[in-house]
Design an enzyme around this catalytic site. Sequence first.
Site, PDB file in Angstrom:
ATOM      1  N   ILE A 112      93.226 -58.933 -29.810  1.00  0.00           N
ATOM      2  CA  ILE A 112      94.668 -58.940 -30.079  1.00  0.00           C
ATOM      3  C   ILE A 112      95.121 -60.400 -30.171  1.00  0.00           C
ATOM      4  CG2 ILE A 112      96.925 -58.216 -29.198  1.00  0.00           C
ATOM      5  CD1 ILE A 112      95.220 -55.799 -29.679  1.00  0.00           C
ATOM      6  N   LEU A 113      95.807 -60.731 -31.245  1.00  0.00           N
ATOM      7  CA  LEU A 113      96.307 -62.100 -31.390  1.00  0.00           C
ATOM      8  C   LEU A 113      97.528 -62.281 -30.487  1.00  0.00           C
ATOM      9  CD1 LEU A 113      95.947 -62.213 -35.268  1.00  0.00           C
ATOM     10  CD2 LEU A 113      94.490 -63.386 -33.588  1.00  0.00           C
ATOM     11  N   ARG A 164      93.473 -66.310 -21.412  1.00  0.00           N
ATOM     12  CA  ARG A 164      93.762 -65.800 -22.762  1.00  0.00           C
ATOM     13  C   ARG A 164      94.793 -66.675 -23.498  1.00  0.00           C
ATOM     14  NH1 ARG A 164      91.191 -60.795 -24.625  1.00  0.00           N
ATOM     15  NH2 ARG A 164      92.371 -60.379 -26.494  1.00  0.00           N
ATOM     16  N   HIS A 213      93.039 -51.526 -40.984  1.00  0.00           N
ATOM     17  CA  HIS A 213      92.803 -50.604 -39.871  1.00  0.00           C
ATOM     18  C   HIS A 213      92.180 -49.311 -40.400  1.00  0.00           C
ATOM     19  CE1 HIS A 213      93.331 -48.836 -35.954  1.00  0.00           C
ATOM     20  NE2 HIS A 213      93.790 -47.751 -36.547  1.00  0.00           N
TER      21      HIS A 213
END
Length: 193
Positions: A85-86, A58, A102
């Site tokens: 997810i960054l 990741r 969101h």
Amino acid sequence: MASGTGSLLESLLRRSDAPDAAYRVAAIVVDRDCRAADISRESGIQLIDCRVAAYPDRAAWDADLAARVGAAEPEWVVTAGFMKILGPAFLSRFGGRVVNSHPALLPSFPGAHGVADALAHGVKVTGATVHLVDDGVDTGPILAQEVVAIRVDDTEDSLHERIKSVERILLADVVTDLVTKGVVIDGRKAIIP
Ligand code: GAR
């Protein structure tokens, strides 16, 4: 940056096509096969296809994603249904300049199942939140919110569709405001002057 059906991306692009457009889309980022990749091909906008599975881990994905997005020199980065997810490399490069939409009224119902979680909880209103991304999950300063009422016969799909019709306008409005007016951060509060 998108992973889904790309309707928020399409709305951002429509706004950028207007004669008085305040911004243009420099690149479209995907992490999988999805409609946003087709939109890139149809529009001629550069595609950055960056998939976690193509990297040893990741962290390597996150670092290369940051480098490839950086090469497009964006002023702002918008996650429009990007379901990853960054990581720290990305956020240290673009921190404070990443905007997310969101499908719930944060801080309620963060995460990947905001619509289903609101429905399951039995709340009577939910909505859309556009916020800056920090290193938490949907925890960054809120830029704009709009309420959507929940109907007794709503399914996750019917509710999500009504929320998305709000998100499409809200996200394009906020991006326009950010590029034209900027944003002032005061603790948890984000103020667009
Ligand atoms: C939007 O509802 C967006 O808020 C949501 O995915 C949808 C994308 O719609 N994002 C998240 O849930 C991220 N946690 P689209 O693919 O039609 O643009």
